[in-house]
Design an enzyme around this catalytic site. Structure first.
Site, PDB file in Angstrom:
ATOM      1  N   SER A   1      70.351-105.963 -85.677  1.00 40.87           N
ATOM      2  CA  SER A   1      71.345-106.400 -84.697  1.00 40.87           C
ATOM      3  C   SER A   1      71.196-107.896 -84.418  1.00 40.87           C
ATOM      4  O   SER A   1      70.163-108.353 -83.912  1.00 40.87           O
ATOM      5  CB  SER A   1      71.156-105.614 -83.397  1.00 40.87           C
ATOM      6  OG  SER A   1      71.960-106.187 -82.388  1.00 40.87           O
TER       7      SER A   1
ATOM      8  N   HIS B   1      74.511-105.582 -87.698  1.00 41.40           N
ATOM      9  CA  HIS B   1      75.192-105.069 -86.509  1.00 41.40           C
ATOM     10  C   HIS B   1      75.564-106.255 -85.622  1.00 41.40           C
ATOM     11  O   HIS B   1      74.727-107.108 -85.331  1.00 41.40           O
ATOM     12  CB  HIS B   1      74.233-104.127 -85.791  1.00 41.40           C
ATOM     13  CG  HIS B   1      74.805-103.384 -84.636  1.00 41.40           C
ATOM     14  ND1 HIS B   1      75.613-102.275 -84.772  1.00 41.40           N
ATOM     15  CD2 HIS B   1      74.665-103.575 -83.292  1.00 41.40           C
ATOM     16  CE1 HIS B   1      75.935-101.813 -83.576  1.00 41.40           C
ATOM     17  NE2 HIS B   1      75.383-102.589 -82.653  1.00 41.40           N
TER      18      HIS B   1
ATOM     19  N   ASP C   1      77.106-107.208 -82.002  1.00 44.55           N
ATOM     20  CA  ASP C   1      77.445-106.685 -80.670  1.00 44.55           C
ATOM     21  C   ASP C   1      78.426-107.616 -79.986  1.00 44.55           C
ATOM     22  O   ASP C   1      78.113-108.784 -79.747  1.00 44.55           O
ATOM     23  CB  ASP C   1      76.177-106.572 -79.814  1.00 44.55           C
ATOM     24  CG  ASP C   1      75.310-105.415 -80.233  1.00 44.55           C
ATOM     25  OD1 ASP C   1      75.823-104.285 -80.278  1.00 44.55           O
ATOM     26  OD2 ASP C   1      74.117-105.633 -80.529  1.00 44.55           O
TER      27      ASP C   1
ATOM     28  N   MET D   1      80.421-108.224 -76.539  1.00 44.53           N
ATOM     29  CA  MET D   1      80.443-107.840 -75.116  1.00 44.53           C
ATOM     30  C   MET D   1      81.391-108.769 -74.368  1.00 44.53           C
ATOM     31  O   MET D   1      81.407-109.974 -74.632  1.00 44.53           O
ATOM     32  CB  MET D   1      79.040-107.964 -74.515  1.00 44.53           C
ATOM     33  CG  MET D   1      77.991-107.148 -75.247  1.00 44.53           C
ATOM     34  SD  MET D   1      76.396-107.246 -74.415  1.00 44.53           S
ATOM     35  CE  MET D   1      75.348-106.393 -75.598  1.00 44.53           C
TER      36      MET D   1
ATOM     37  N   HIS E   1      80.278-103.690 -83.057  1.00 44.50           N
ATOM     38  CA  HIS E   1      80.205-102.730 -81.958  1.00 44.50           C
ATOM     39  C   HIS E   1      80.908-103.365 -80.766  1.00 44.50           C
ATOM     40  O   HIS E   1      80.376-104.290 -80.154  1.00 44.50           O
ATOM     41  CB  HIS E   1      78.722-102.441 -81.690  1.00 44.50           C
ATOM     42  CG  HIS E   1      78.464-101.603 -80.485  1.00 44.50           C
ATOM     43  ND1 HIS E   1      77.198-101.469 -79.945  1.00 44.50           N
ATOM     44  CD2 HIS E   1      79.279-100.838 -79.712  1.00 44.50           C
ATOM     45  CE1 HIS E   1      77.256-100.663 -78.900  1.00 44.50           C
ATOM     46  NE2 HIS E   1      78.512-100.280 -78.729  1.00 44.50           N
TER      47      HIS E   1
ATOM     48  N   MET F   1      81.811-103.574 -77.271  1.00 44.99           N
ATOM     49  CA  MET F   1      81.547-103.135 -75.890  1.00 44.99           C
ATOM     50  C   MET F   1      82.503-103.907 -75.006  1.00 44.99           C
ATOM     51  O   MET F   1      82.112-104.778 -74.217  1.00 44.99           O
ATOM     52  CB  MET F   1      80.074-103.434 -75.530  1.00 44.99           C
ATOM     53  CG  MET F   1      79.116-102.458 -76.162  1.00 44.99           C
ATOM     54  SD  MET F   1      77.428-103.109 -76.217  1.00 44.99           S
ATOM     55  CE  MET F   1      77.522-104.064 -77.710  1.00 44.99           C
TER      56      MET F   1
ATOM     57  N   MET G   1      74.697 -94.097 -78.557  1.00 47.33           N
ATOM     58  CA  MET G   1      73.902 -95.095 -77.831  1.00 47.33           C
ATOM     59  C   MET G   1      72.631 -94.433 -77.307  1.00 47.33           C
ATOM     60  O   MET G   1      72.695 -93.425 -76.590  1.00 47.33           O
ATOM     61  CB  MET G   1      74.691 -95.682 -76.648  1.00 47.33           C
ATOM     62  CG  MET G   1      75.773 -96.680 -77.018  1.00 47.33           C
ATOM     63  SD  MET G   1      75.231 -98.012 -78.108  1.00 47.33           S
ATOM     64  CE  MET G   1      74.085 -98.907 -77.045  1.00 47.33           C
TER      65      MET G   1
ATOM     66  N   GLY H   1      74.597-103.152 -73.228  1.00 44.93           N
ATOM     67  CA  GLY H   1      74.640-104.402 -72.467  1.00 44.93           C
ATOM     68  C   GLY H   1      73.453-105.316 -72.696  1.00 44.93           C
ATOM     69  O   GLY H   1      73.577-106.521 -72.570  1.00 44.93           O
TER      70      GLY H   1
ATOM     71  N   GLY I   1      66.317-104.707 -76.112  1.00 46.88           N
ATOM     72  CA  GLY I   1      64.944-104.521 -75.650  1.00 46.88           C
ATOM     73  C   GLY I   1      64.735-103.448 -74.596  1.00 46.88           C
ATOM     74  O   GLY I   1      63.729-103.460 -73.900  1.00 46.88           O
TER      75      GLY I   1
ATOM     76  N   ASP J   1      71.714 -96.563 -81.749  1.00 47.25           N
ATOM     77  CA  ASP J   1      71.616 -97.962 -81.335  1.00 47.25           C
ATOM     78  C   ASP J   1      70.869 -98.087 -80.017  1.00 47.25           C
ATOM     79  O   ASP J   1      71.334 -97.600 -78.987  1.00 47.25           O
ATOM     80  CB  ASP J   1      73.048 -98.518 -81.188  1.00 47.25           C
ATOM     81  CG  ASP J   1      73.086 -99.991 -80.829  1.00 47.25           C
ATOM     82  OD1 ASP J   1      72.030-100.644 -80.807  1.00 47.25           O
ATOM     83  OD2 ASP J   1      74.209-100.485 -80.574  1.00 47.25           O
ATOM     84  N   GLY J   2      69.700 -98.745 -80.082  1.00 54.95           N
ATOM     85  CA  GLY J   2      68.990 -99.096 -78.863  1.00 54.95           C
ATOM     86  C   GLY J   2      67.589 -98.519 -78.776  1.00 54.95           C
ATOM     87  O   GLY J   2      67.394 -97.305 -78.883  1.00 54.95           O
ATOM     88  N   GLY J   3      66.620 -99.412 -78.644  1.00 50.40           N
ATOM     89  CA  GLY J   3      65.251 -98.976 -78.380  1.00 50.40           C
ATOM     90  C   GLY J   3      64.512 -98.383 -79.562  1.00 50.40           C
ATOM     91  O   GLY J   3      63.524 -97.676 -79.371  1.00 50.40           O
TER      92      GLY J   3
ATOM     93  N   SER K   1      65.492-106.082 -81.227  1.00 47.52           N
ATOM     94  CA  SER K   1      64.252-106.796 -80.916  1.00 47.52           C
ATOM     95  C   SER K   1      63.101-106.387 -81.826  1.00 47.52           C
ATOM     96  O   SER K   1      62.234-107.213 -82.128  1.00 47.52           O
ATOM     97  CB  SER K   1      63.885-106.633 -79.440  1.00 47.52           C
ATOM     98  OG  SER K   1      64.166-105.348 -78.989  1.00 47.52           O
TER      99      SER K   1
HETATM  100  C1  DX5 Z   1      72.825-102.917 -76.719  1.00 44.82           C
HETATM  101  C2  DX5 Z   1      73.329-103.234 -78.096  1.00 44.82           C
HETATM  102  C3  DX5 Z   1      72.326-103.078 -79.172  1.00 44.82           C
HETATM  103  C4  DX5 Z   1      71.130-103.979 -79.063  1.00 44.82           C
HETATM  104  C5  DX5 Z   1      69.935-103.185 -79.504  1.00 44.82           C
HETATM  105  O1  DX5 Z   1      73.880-102.916 -75.837  1.00 44.82           O
HETATM  106  O2  DX5 Z   1      74.427-102.384 -78.414  1.00 44.82           O
HETATM  107  O3  DX5 Z   1      72.911-103.184 -80.453  1.00 44.82           O
HETATM  108  O4  DX5 Z   1      71.211-105.138 -79.855  1.00 44.82           O
HETATM  109  O5  DX5 Z   1      68.793-103.910 -79.244  1.00 44.82           O
HETATM  110  P1  DX5 Z   1      67.350-103.241 -79.290  1.00 44.82           P
HETATM  111  O6  DX5 Z   1      67.144-102.743 -80.695  1.00 44.82           O
HETATM  112  O7  DX5 Z   1      66.461-104.390 -78.922  1.00 44.82           O
HETATM  113  O8  DX5 Z   1      67.334-102.117 -78.285  1.00 44.82           O
HETATM  114 ZN    ZN Z   2      75.161-102.337 -80.555  1.00 40.32          ZN
END
Ligand code: DX5
Ligand code: ZN
Length: 223
Positions: free
Chosen positions: A6, A31, A33, A35, A64, A66, A135, A140, A143, A173-175, A196
């Site tokens: 990402s 990826h 993002d 926003m 993606h 958002m 998700m 948003g 990390g 996606d995420g964490g 991250s």
């Molecule tokens: C969060 C994003 C993710 C984000 C993931 O809103 O949609 O794509 O970059 O970041 P990590 O992998 O650090 O959770």
């Molecule tokens: Zn994303």
């Protein structure tokens, strides 16, 4: 299974270097993002970044969105270079129409569900979508900590896909990092977004390779 780095977590001053690093590790897709400060309380990048990255790399660009108004902006990002565009279920009043519109503009269409949105609500679009993005954090920010019940959603989607003989991909996606990619891989995810855990390391290429190794180890059949 693919790792999809990402760009949100990359170093924007040295974005090209970061892209080359993960390219070297064999990734096929990035990826991106987007926003808008409304759907989520944060901003990221707009079409100038997509256009610049498009000129720089042949990797697929997974966008993606958002944002509150994907119907207006999806075609604009596709024109700028997006290959895949996912929209949040929570903002789409006419989801069937939005997904077809993305495909008519020549991109793969995905639908995203937030942690509080159940998989069952997608029942009538699973035969349309090219991919479903689950998700595993609230959107948003990068990390954040992985929400474990997301994997139950992945298994549920796999069951529905098999029962109906469908072919959509499942993305998470995420964490996700090397500590939990094993269980993510075992749940049967096709595309794993990692921000991250890839870019906030000294060696993003090695971070990708390490995650691929951990995923392979977790899914290999022991004889
Ligand atoms: C969060 C994003 C993710 C984000 C993931 O809103 O949609 O794509 O970059 O970041 P990590 O992998 O650090 O959770
Ligand atoms: Zn994303």
């Amino acid at each position: 299974m693919q790792i999809v780095p990402s760009l949100f977590a990359a170093d924007f001053v040295h974005l090209g270097d970061d892209i080359q690093r993960v390219e070297k590790a064999g990734v096929k897709m990035l990826h991106v993002d987007i926003m808008d400060g409304h759907f989520v309380p944060n901003f990221t990048m707009g079409t100038p970044i997509t256009e610049a990255v498009r000129r720089f790399t042949r990797l697929k660009l997974d966008h993606h969105l958002m944002i509150e108004d994907p119907d207006t902006y999806a075609p604009i990002f596709i024109k700028a270079g997006a290959d895949c565009v996912s929209v949040q279920y929570e903002v789409c009043r006419n989801l069937d129409r939005t997904l077809h519109m993305i495909q008519d503009h020549g991109a793969k269409a995905g639908v995203v569900i937030n942690p509080a949105t159940p998989v069952g609500l997608l029942e009538n679009v699973l035969d349309i979508v090219d991919y479903v993005l689950v998700m595993s954090v609230n959107p948003g920010y990068g990390g954040q900590a992985f929400i474990p019940h997301s994997l139950e959603k992945v298994r549920d989607l796999r069951r529905r896909r098999a029962e109906r003989d469908l072919t959509f991909n499942i993305e998470i996606d995420g964490g996700v990092g090397s500590d939990n990619i094993g269980e993510v891989a075992r749940a049967g995810v096709d595309w794993v977004v990692a921000g991250s855990s890839v870019f906030h390391t000294a060696d993003p290429a090695e971070a990708v390779r390490e995650m691929m190794r951990a995923a392979e180890e977790a899914t290999s059949v022991k004889v």
